[in-house]
Design an enzyme around this catalytic site. Structure first.
Site, short mmCIF file in Angstrom:
data_model
loop_
_atom_site.label_atom_id
_atom_site.label_comp_id
_atom_site.label_asym_id
_atom_site.label_seq_id
_atom_site.Cartn_x
_atom_site.Cartn_y
_atom_site.Cartn_z
N ASN A 62 0.82 -1.22 0.00
CA ASN A 62 0.00 0.00 0.00
C ASN A 62 0.86 1.27 0.00
O ASN A 62 0.48 2.30 0.55
CB ASN A 62 -0.99 0.01 1.17
CG ASN A 62 -2.10 1.06 1.08
OD1 ASN A 62 -2.60 1.53 2.09
ND2 ASN A 62 -2.50 1.43 -0.12
N ARG A 110 1.60 0.60 -5.75
CA ARG A 110 0.56 0.41 -6.77
C ARG A 110 -0.83 0.84 -6.32
O ARG A 110 -1.51 1.58 -7.04
CB ARG A 110 0.53 -1.07 -7.21
CG ARG A 110 1.78 -1.48 -7.95
CD ARG A 110 1.88 -2.99 -8.07
NE ARG A 110 2.11 -3.59 -6.75
CZ ARG A 110 2.10 -4.89 -6.51
NH1 ARG A 110 1.86 -5.72 -7.50
NH2 ARG A 110 2.34 -5.34 -5.29
N SER A 111 -1.30 0.35 -5.15
CA SER A 111 -2.70 0.66 -4.79
C SER A 111 -2.91 2.13 -4.44
O SER A 111 -3.98 2.67 -4.79
CB SER A 111 -3.24 -0.28 -3.70
OG SER A 111 -2.52 -0.18 -2.51
N ASP A 151 4.90 -5.28 -9.59
CA ASP A 151 5.39 -4.62 -8.38
C ASP A 151 6.65 -3.82 -8.74
O ASP A 151 7.66 -4.40 -9.14
CB ASP A 151 5.71 -5.71 -7.35
CG ASP A 151 6.18 -5.13 -6.03
OD1 ASP A 151 6.45 -3.92 -5.97
OD2 ASP A 151 6.28 -5.91 -5.07
P1 4NP Z 1 3.24 -2.18 -3.42
O1 4NP Z 1 4.85 -2.37 -3.47
O2 4NP Z 1 2.68 -3.53 -3.03
O3 4NP Z 1 2.87 -1.81 -4.80
O4 4NP Z 1 2.97 -1.12 -2.38
C1 4NP Z 1 5.59 -2.87 -2.42
C2 4NP Z 1 5.87 -2.07 -1.33
C3 4NP Z 1 6.64 -2.55 -0.30
C4 4NP Z 1 7.13 -3.84 -0.36
C5 4NP Z 1 6.84 -4.66 -1.44
C6 4NP Z 1 6.06 -4.16 -2.47
N1 4NP Z 1 7.94 -4.34 0.70
O5 4NP Z 1 8.44 -5.46 0.59
O6 4NP Z 1 8.11 -3.64 1.71
#
Ligand code: 4NP
Length: 166
Positions: free
Chosen positions: A15, A18-19, A128
């Site tokens: 969060n 992308r979201s 991602d």
């Molecule tokens: P999101 O991306 O799912 O699009 O917000 C990511 C943000 C953080 C992490 C992985 C994906 N993380 O591993 O902290």
């Protein structure tokens, strides 16, 4: 949900990339179309690593370049109660969707699926961008703008069938 309102929740992993982008882009589209009072938007992550944080700085910068202010959004984790608060729960990738399916109560009668199912292209997932470069964040905006247009076309058909707001 208030009568005459449709509620949409965008979900990714953290969060922060992308979201929140989907959240800000779709909210702006709704405001431009005068539909922000009939469609409520939020976003959440399946993970809990970034609770309360603002979007990733690369998300904010990519949004600014395209005219979206994402800086006010704060990360939260999706919970079982979201299934009683939202009509559409839209995942960015299949792993997010599988995690949501595990949380889904049997009573949920809304739509749980992939956001890109509303886009015309063949791609199913918003990749991602977290571990990659800035171009990944720009690609996220391209994809969510396109899927947002498709989602809005779909929701317009539902809005025309809804009873007037009370
Ligand atoms: P999101 O991306 O799912 O699009 O917000 C990511 C943000 C953080 C992490 C992985 C994906 N993380 O591993 O902290």
């Amino acid at each position: 949900m208030a009568t005459g309102e449709i509620a949409v929740l965008f979900v990714c992993l953290g969060n922060i990339c992308r979201s929140p982008t989907a959240h800000g882009v779709f909210e702006k589209l709704l405001a431009e179309q005068g539909l922000d009072s009939c469609i409520r938007v939020d976003s959440a992550g399946t993970g809990d690593w970034h609770l309360g944080e603002e979007p990733d700085p690369r998300t904010i910068v990519a949004g600014q370049r395209r005219g979206y202010d994402l800086s006010q959004l704060r990360a939260r984790q999706v919970g079982a109660d979201d299934f009683s608060r939202f009509d559409y729960i839209l995942a960015m990738d299949t792993r997010n969707l599988e995690n949501l399916q595990a949380l889904r109560p049997p009573s949920f009668t809304g739509h749980l699926g992939l956001f890109l199912a509303f886009a015309p292209g063949a791609q199913e997932e918003v990749p991602d961008p977290y571990a990659g470069g800035t171009e990944g964040f720009e690609q996220v905006i391209d994809m969510v703008e396109e899927a947002g247009e498709g989602l809005l076309s779909h929701l317009r058909t539902r809005l025309s069938n809804l009873p007037a707001s009370s």
